[in-house]
Write an enzyme that holds these catalytic residues in place. Structure first.
Site, PDB file in Angstrom:
ATOM      1  N   LYS A   1       0.831  -1.207   0.000  1.00 38.01           N
ATOM      2  CA  LYS A   1       0.000   0.000   0.000  1.00 38.01           C
ATOM      3  C   LYS A   1       0.871   1.265   0.000  1.00 38.01           C
ATOM      4  CE  LYS A   1      -2.416   2.064   3.323  1.00 38.01           C
ATOM      5  NZ  LYS A   1      -3.162   2.122   4.562  1.00 38.01           N
TER       6      LYS A   1
ATOM      7  N   ASP B   1      -6.872   1.795   0.670  1.00 35.26           N
ATOM      8  CA  ASP B   1      -6.974   1.994   2.119  1.00 35.26           C
ATOM      9  C   ASP B   1      -8.428   1.772   2.513  1.00 35.26           C
ATOM     10  OD1 ASP B   1      -8.368   4.195   1.281  1.00 35.26           O
ATOM     11  OD2 ASP B   1      -7.194   5.655   2.411  1.00 35.26           O
TER      12      ASP B   1
END
Ligand code: SF4
Length: 210
Positions: free
Chosen positions: A118, A136
């Protein structure tokens, strides 16, 4: 116009020039801010990094910073023991392996301390405008409510689906737009459905729409 085109059109209306809400003055500043943002808010990270980068204004200074001082500075963010080590190690690795620059490919980024998929995706999209999307909590929630992905999908599945659905040229921008949309419109609690133009394609419970 298909659903994704309709969604992107609306996101472009709401956020024509979306910006990352983490404050940073240089490339490594963003990388460190993203690492520090795990399990906390951008607001808290910005408050902490303004002090951190003022006190330790270079990678060398961060590398040499006393670990206990870093722990104390990072305490408001949670996981501060780990995050303090990440900051020191990251600074060393960037100096030793990359001459102080932030690498612009996923494999190199993911080899750095505290950097997972991420974080790498955020950096590739925000710093280098490359076609990556970081998933997210906001991106996941919005994508599920809009029926772009299924409710059971994990973050990697969501990332892959969004990367397939969204044009490469729009992907980095769409990442920021979906985060902002999730943060300010399609919140976890009490989303602002009444005036949302995506109501007609949204799969979220209809009771919220009236
Ligand atoms: S209608 Fe509501 S739940 Fe659906 S996308 Fe808009 S704000 Fe989110």
């Amino acid at each position: 116009m298909n659903s994704i085109e309709y969604i992107i059109k609306y996101l472009n209306e709401l956020f024509p020039d979306p910006k990352c809400e983490l404050v940073y003055n240089n490339d490594y500043g963003l990388l460190i801010a993203v690492v520090l943002s795990a399990q906390t808010t951008d607001k808290k990270v910005n408050k902490v990094t303004s002090v951190l980068f003022n006190k330790y204004p270079s990678l060398t200074a961060l590398k040499e910073a006393p670990i206990n001082d870093l722990r104390a500075l990072l305490k408001p963010l949670g996981m501060y023991n780990k995050k303090a080590l990440f900051v020191k190690h990251l600074a060393s690795e960037l100096i030793d392996k990359y001459d102080g620059a932030v690498p612009d490919d996923r494999a190199s980024l993911e080899s750095l301390s505290g950097v997972g998929r991420k974080t790498a995706n955020v950096v590739l999209a925000v710093l280098f405008n490359k076609p990556y999307i970081a998933v997210d909590t906001h991106v996941a929630r919005v994508s599920k409510r809009l029926g772009l992905v299924s409710k059971q999908d994990n973050t990697l599945q969501i990332e892959k689906t969004l990367s397939r659905l969204i044009d490469d040229n729009s992907l980095a921008k769409a990442h920021l737009q979906l985060v902002l949309f999730g943060r300010y419109y399609c919140m976890a609690k009490k989303p602002r459905c009444i005036n949302c133009k995506l109501k007609k394609i949204c799969k979220y419970e209809k009771k919220h729409f009236i």
